[in-house]
Design an enzyme around this catalytic site. Structure first.
Site, PDB file in Angstrom:
ATOM      1  N   TYR A 116      -3.501  -1.568   6.476  1.00 13.33           N
ATOM      2  CA  TYR A 116      -4.614  -2.469   6.726  1.00 13.33           C
ATOM      3  C   TYR A 116      -5.024  -2.403   8.191  1.00 13.33           C
ATOM      4  O   TYR A 116      -4.256  -2.000   9.057  1.00 13.33           O
ATOM      5  CB  TYR A 116      -4.226  -3.916   6.384  1.00 13.33           C
ATOM      6  N   ARG A 140       0.847  -1.199   0.000  1.00 13.23           N
ATOM      7  CA  ARG A 140       0.000   0.000   0.000  1.00 13.23           C
ATOM      8  C   ARG A 140       0.879   1.245   0.000  1.00 13.23           C
ATOM      9  O   ARG A 140       1.042   1.910   1.017  1.00 13.23           O
ATOM     10  CB  ARG A 140      -0.923  -0.031   1.219  1.00 13.23           C
ATOM     11  N   SER A 144      -8.155  -2.298  -4.068  1.00 10.14           N
ATOM     12  CA  SER A 144      -8.828  -1.000  -4.115  1.00 10.14           C
ATOM     13  C   SER A 144      -9.820  -0.926  -5.268  1.00 10.14           C
ATOM     14  O   SER A 144     -10.970  -0.509  -5.097  1.00 10.14           O
ATOM     15  CB  SER A 144      -7.809   0.130  -4.236  1.00 10.14           C
ATOM     16  N   GLN A 151      -0.697   2.477  -6.375  1.00 11.37           N
ATOM     17  CA  GLN A 151      -2.143   2.699  -6.377  1.00 11.37           C
ATOM     18  C   GLN A 151      -2.807   2.260  -7.677  1.00 11.37           C
ATOM     19  O   GLN A 151      -3.908   1.696  -7.662  1.00 11.37           O
ATOM     20  CB  GLN A 151      -2.452   4.173  -6.096  1.00 11.37           C
ATOM     21  N   ASP A 207      -3.356  -1.636  -7.656  1.00 13.02           N
ATOM     22  CA  ASP A 207      -3.968  -2.224  -6.462  1.00 13.02           C
ATOM     23  C   ASP A 207      -5.326  -2.827  -6.788  1.00 13.02           C
ATOM     24  O   ASP A 207      -6.339  -2.128  -6.860  1.00 13.02           O
ATOM     25  CB  ASP A 207      -4.098  -1.131  -5.396  1.00 13.02           C
TER      26      ASP A 207
END
Length: 388
Positions: free
Chosen positions: A235, A127, A138, A132, A135
């Site tokens: 997380y 993360r 997500s 991003q 991911d």
């Protein structure tokens, strides 16, 4: 080099690991792309669309992946123990990229190592800002949070927004959301857009402002415990039993008033924490709805039944274990783009070939097996602890 996109074979999976757009970009990078016939049907991507983008269509999975250098998958491959040996169809030394559930599927990881497959578990993506666009958690959870509210609204037998009419006023629905990660925040935003009064709770206090910025009201359980509730990777940590006892009391009051409840709490590699007990379900209003997005990991509600929609104590419990697959077209577009973004930096654009940087943090963070060995630190630690 050849990239193969086989059809997903796990029950209820309608997504595909490539889109016509990503195929076109992969071909532009110098890859030969082969798509198994019908692989995109569940996501409304036709063979003709893939062909137009530059892919070749293979009549079977074996012909698609048999000589492939790289295989893109949405779901983890089936093993011989599950009836169909997808892993056995891959050539030794091939590269597998997808969602592998590596932390909870040791038999698969061992099978990949035995086959000398170089595997990347995209659910383990670090993360960090640079990751991003790669991911998958997500991108897929964002859609799951949206769809959870839509499923709840479709099941609920009343309207969501407040309605003022000549015949009287319809009060707005009350929605309670457990977990303010990507799925939870999207659920907050969606429920708010539909006119509901939204409450959310999370063990991480940093999410309070995010919930409030979307128009939700944040329910605090224990500020002291919640200060230590987030891992370095972003997380949620597994909380001690006493935290959930406090949560049960504080959130219980909101449960009795809630019309819809969305639960999203997951701990990587662990069974989902129980947030709603059977006794609490009994206190809820008849006609209310619970959508349990943690159903695949055991569920956040004690009465959730995976892949079932059931009514207990007058409450409808929705336990779909693969919510993103219920939005297969959009979910596939985003998943495919995640994989493309992961692979692209590892391509030598002059030679039009893979040149993987094994020292890259994103490579080290997702690499599960290589050269016949299980190499991911989390898995090696679990293997060592299991042997003691």
């Amino acid at each position: 080099m050849k990239i193969a996109i086989p059809k997903e074979r796990r029950a209820g999976e309608h997504r595909v690991a490539a889109s016509p757009d990503t195929v076109k970009k992969l071909v532009g990078l110098g890859f030969d792309v082969v798509v198994e016939t019908g692989a995109g049907d569940g996501a409304a991507f036709t063979d003709a669309a893939f062909t137009e983008a530059g892919a070749k269509i293979a009549p079977s999975a074996a012909e698609a992946v048999g000589d492939a250098d790289v295989i893109f998958k949405v779901q983890r491959p089936l093993t011989a123990e599950e009836g169909t040996d997808e892993v056995g169809q891959y050539k030794e030394g091939a590269i597998l990229v997808g969602s592998l559930k590596a932390l909870t599927e040791p038999a698969l990881v061992e099978a990949l190592a035995a086959r000398k497959i170089t595997s990347f578990a995209m659910e383990l993506m670090p993360r960090i800002t640079r990751a991003q666009s790669m991911d998958i958690l997500s991108s897929q959870n964002n859609l799951a949070g949206y769809k959870a509210v839509i499923e709840a609204a479709a099941t609920f037998n009343r309207a969501m927004p407040m309605m003022m009419t000549a015949a009287g006023t319809v009060p707005p629905a009350r929605v309670l959301i457990f977990g303010a990660g990507v799925a939870g925040l999207q659920a907050v935003a969606t429920a708010k857009r539909l006119g509901a009064v939204v409450f959310a709770t999370d063990v991480r206090p940093a999410t309070k402002e995010q919930v409030q910025s979307l128009g939700g009201k944040f329910v605090v359980v224990d500020e002291a415990m919640e200060k230590e509730a987030e891992t370095a990777g972003g997380y949620a940590k597994e909380m001690p039993p006493e935290y959930f006892e406090k949560q049960k009391k504080i959130v219980g009051e909101h449960l009795t008033k809630a019309d819809m409840v969305i639960t999203t709490a997951l701990i990587p590699g662990r069974k989902a924490p129980t947030l709603i007990t059977a006794a609490q379900v009994e206190t809820m209003k008849p006609g209310s709805v619970i959508v349990d997005l943690a159903a695949e990991a055991g569920g956040n509600c004690e009465l959730t039944e995976p892949d079932q929609v059931v009514v207990k104590h007058g409450v409808t419990l929705i336990g779909h274990t693969n919510m993103p697959a219920r939005l297969a077209s959009d979910a596939s577009l985003l998943f495919a783009k995640n994989l493309l973004n992961f692979l692209t930096p590892q391509v030598d654009k002059d030679k039009k070939a893979l040149a993987i940087n094994w020292d890259d943090d994103l490579i080290k963070g997702t690499l599960v097996t290589r050269d016949g060995q299980i190499v991911h630190p989390m898995l090696k630690k679990a293997e060592a602890e299991g042997g003691q």
